[in-house]
Design an enzyme around this catalytic site. Structure first.
Site, short mmCIF file in Angstrom:
data_model
loop_
_atom_site.label_atom_id
_atom_site.label_comp_id
_atom_site.label_asym_id
_atom_site.label_seq_id
_atom_site.Cartn_x
_atom_site.Cartn_y
_atom_site.Cartn_z
N ARG A 1 0.76 -1.30 -0.01
CA ARG A 1 0.03 0.24 -0.13
C ARG A 1 0.86 1.41 -0.09
NH1 ARG A 1 -2.10 -3.64 -1.06
NH2 ARG A 1 -3.56 -4.80 -0.17
N SER B 1 -9.78 -0.30 4.20
CA SER B 1 -9.09 -0.55 5.28
C SER B 1 -8.58 0.89 5.68
CB SER B 1 -7.76 -1.27 5.09
OG SER B 1 -8.10 -2.35 4.81
N GLU C 1 -3.46 3.68 6.54
CA GLU C 1 -3.59 3.61 5.11
C GLU C 1 -4.27 4.78 4.61
OE1 GLU C 1 -4.29 -0.60 4.06
OE2 GLU C 1 -5.54 0.28 2.12
C1 FAD Z 1 -15.33 -0.34 -0.87
C2 FAD Z 1 -13.92 -0.18 -0.84
C3 FAD Z 1 -13.14 -1.22 -1.08
C4 FAD Z 1 -11.52 -1.20 -0.99
N1 FAD Z 1 -10.84 -2.24 -1.06
C5 FAD Z 1 -9.72 -2.07 -1.41
C6 FAD Z 1 -8.67 -3.30 -1.60
O1 FAD Z 1 -9.28 -4.35 -1.57
N2 FAD Z 1 -7.30 -3.11 -1.66
C7 FAD Z 1 -6.85 -1.89 -1.52
O2 FAD Z 1 -5.55 -1.70 -1.71
N3 FAD Z 1 -7.68 -0.83 -1.41
C8 FAD Z 1 -8.86 -0.78 -1.15
N4 FAD Z 1 -9.68 0.25 -1.09
C9 FAD Z 1 -8.87 1.54 -0.88
C10 FAD Z 1 -8.65 2.39 -2.17
O3 FAD Z 1 -9.72 2.00 -3.42
C11 FAD Z 1 -7.40 2.15 -2.91
O4 FAD Z 1 -6.58 2.77 -1.91
C12 FAD Z 1 -7.37 3.06 -4.36
O5 FAD Z 1 -5.92 2.62 -4.70
C13 FAD Z 1 -7.37 4.51 -4.15
O6 FAD Z 1 -7.81 4.78 -5.47
P1 FAD Z 1 -8.43 6.17 -5.89
O7 FAD Z 1 -8.34 6.49 -7.27
O8 FAD Z 1 -9.59 6.08 -4.96
O9 FAD Z 1 -7.59 7.24 -4.92
P2 FAD Z 1 -7.82 8.31 -4.23
O10 FAD Z 1 -8.59 7.88 -3.04
O11 FAD Z 1 -8.52 9.74 -4.97
O12 FAD Z 1 -6.49 8.88 -3.73
C14 FAD Z 1 -5.56 8.02 -2.81
C15 FAD Z 1 -4.06 8.71 -2.72
O13 FAD Z 1 -3.66 8.89 -4.11
C16 FAD Z 1 -3.19 9.80 -4.55
N5 FAD Z 1 -3.69 10.16 -5.93
C17 FAD Z 1 -4.85 9.96 -6.75
N6 FAD Z 1 -4.54 10.21 -8.14
C18 FAD Z 1 -3.36 10.49 -8.41
C19 FAD Z 1 -2.49 10.54 -9.29
N7 FAD Z 1 -2.95 10.47 -10.74
N8 FAD Z 1 -1.31 10.99 -9.12
C20 FAD Z 1 -0.63 10.95 -8.00
N9 FAD Z 1 -1.22 10.86 -6.65
C21 FAD Z 1 -2.64 10.39 -6.96
C22 FAD Z 1 -4.23 11.10 -3.81
O14 FAD Z 1 -3.65 12.36 -3.54
C23 FAD Z 1 -4.26 10.41 -2.40
O15 FAD Z 1 -3.11 10.33 -1.66
C24 FAD Z 1 -11.18 0.12 -0.98
C25 FAD Z 1 -11.90 1.22 -0.84
C26 FAD Z 1 -13.31 1.13 -0.75
C27 FAD Z 1 -13.99 2.23 -0.54
#
Ligand code: FAD
Length: 265
Positions: A141, A182, A252
């Site tokens: 992560r 998480s 996380e």
């Molecule tokens: C229902 C649910 C289930 C989930 N299950 C999992 C799972 O199984 N495994 C897991 O690992 N995670 C899980 N997550 C957490 C989440 O989906 C992950 O961390 C995912 O990688 C976040 O992606 P996002 O596009 O939503 O990022 P965001 O939430 O929009 O951003 C997360 C971080 O990345 C940065 N960021 C976003 N885009 C960019 C970019 N283009 N360049 C640089 N930085 C950027 C943001 O500034 C922030 O710091 C879950 C979340 C939910 C709501």
């Protein structure tokens, strides 16, 4: 490019926690995104907002309209705002994007994004570079490089077990209730959820927040929780687990914003 002024960030975070942003930008081309970054490198960038909760912010960039996926000779090239679940079955049901996925090295069901990733195109201090996966230094992560992900190249898609993984997720998680997955990372060889449960906090309520009954490493928002509330709950959980086990849980989930105005309504 679309813009929202005085935008409530509550509607962005999957946990429905956010204050106000003076301006949210929605770039529709890579050139628009890099111009926004060149102009003001400190503007935070988000994708699906499935791992973030917000306070107040002056500005925010949301990549959701940069979502093209193209087949290329070495695999697939996806823009930062493309949905991971269109490429990988292990992300089924989670509206996370490629950019956020790379930054967090999204993983589930024994897979991690880095297993499939070849390289990422990254904006770094005004320059656009292609970094091979080794230079992104992806871990559990985490990613260890400076910059904004513009796009990524993956070796192949994997979509065969989409329904199976979605069903497992729905069984394991408080499905349909606002959450960001998480809250804490698992300490080496241990489960953060089990540590929180053993500390007696499963189902614990703090204001409008609740440690989920189904999974103690997930917090749900039952209505009007604020960033201040979640930061306080995170501190309570960390302290309780630490007093019991001497283990300090690492978060996380990511917080973006300032609390000054009592934000996060
Ligand atoms: C229902 C649910 C289930 C989930 N299950 C999992 C799972 O199984 N495994 C897991 O690992 N995670 C899980 N997550 C957490 C989440 O989906 C992950 O961390 C995912 O990688 C976040 O992606 P996002 O596009 O939503 O990022 P965001 O939430 O929009 O951003 C997360 C971080 O990345 C940065 N960021 C976003 N885009 C960019 C970019 N283009 N360049 C640089 N930085 C950027 C943001 O500034 C922030 O710091 C879950 C979340 C939910 C709501």
């Amino acid at each position: 490019m679309q813009k929202k002024l005085s935008a409530s960030l509550k509607n962005f975070s999957a946990l429905r926690i956010g204050g106000l942003a003076d301006t949210v930008y929605f770039p529709e081309t890579m050139a628009e995104l890099t111009e926004l970054l060149d102009e003001q490198p400190a503007r935070p960038v988000v994708g699906g907002c499935t791992n973030v909760f917000f306070g107040d912010l002056p500005e925010l960039i949301c990549t959701k309209y940069l979502n093209k996926i193209n087949e290329i000779s070495s695999g697939l090239e996806a823009e930062c705002g493309a949905l991971l679940e269109k490429l990988f079955d292990f992300a089924a049901g989670v509206p996370a994007t490629v950019g956020g996925g790379v930054i967090m090295n999204f993983g589930a069901f024994g897979f991690e994004l880095k297993d499939f990733l070849r390289s990422a195109q990254v904006w770094q201090g005004g320059a656009i570079k292609i970094l091979p996966v080794t230079e992104l230094r992806l871990g559990y992560r985490s990613a260890d490089f400076a910059g904004i992900v513009l796009s990524a190249v993956f070796e192949k898609k994997q979509l065969e077990k989409k329904n199976e993984y979605l069903k497992l997720r729905q069984e394991k998680m408080p499905w349909g209730q606002p959450n960001i997955g998480s809250i804490f990372k698992n300490p080496a060889g241990l489960s953060a959820g089990k540590l929180i449960e053993d500390a007696g906090l499963k189902g614990y309520k703090y204001k409008d927040l609740q440690v989920a009954e189904k999974h103690a490493n997930i917090v749900v928002n039952n209505g009007a929780a604020s960033a201040r509330d979640l930061l306080a709950l995170i501190a309570q959980i960390r302290q309780t687990v630490r007093e019991r086990t001497n283990i300090l849980l690492e978060t996380e989930a990511r917080y973006l914003g300032q609390i000054e105005n009592g934000a996060g309504r």
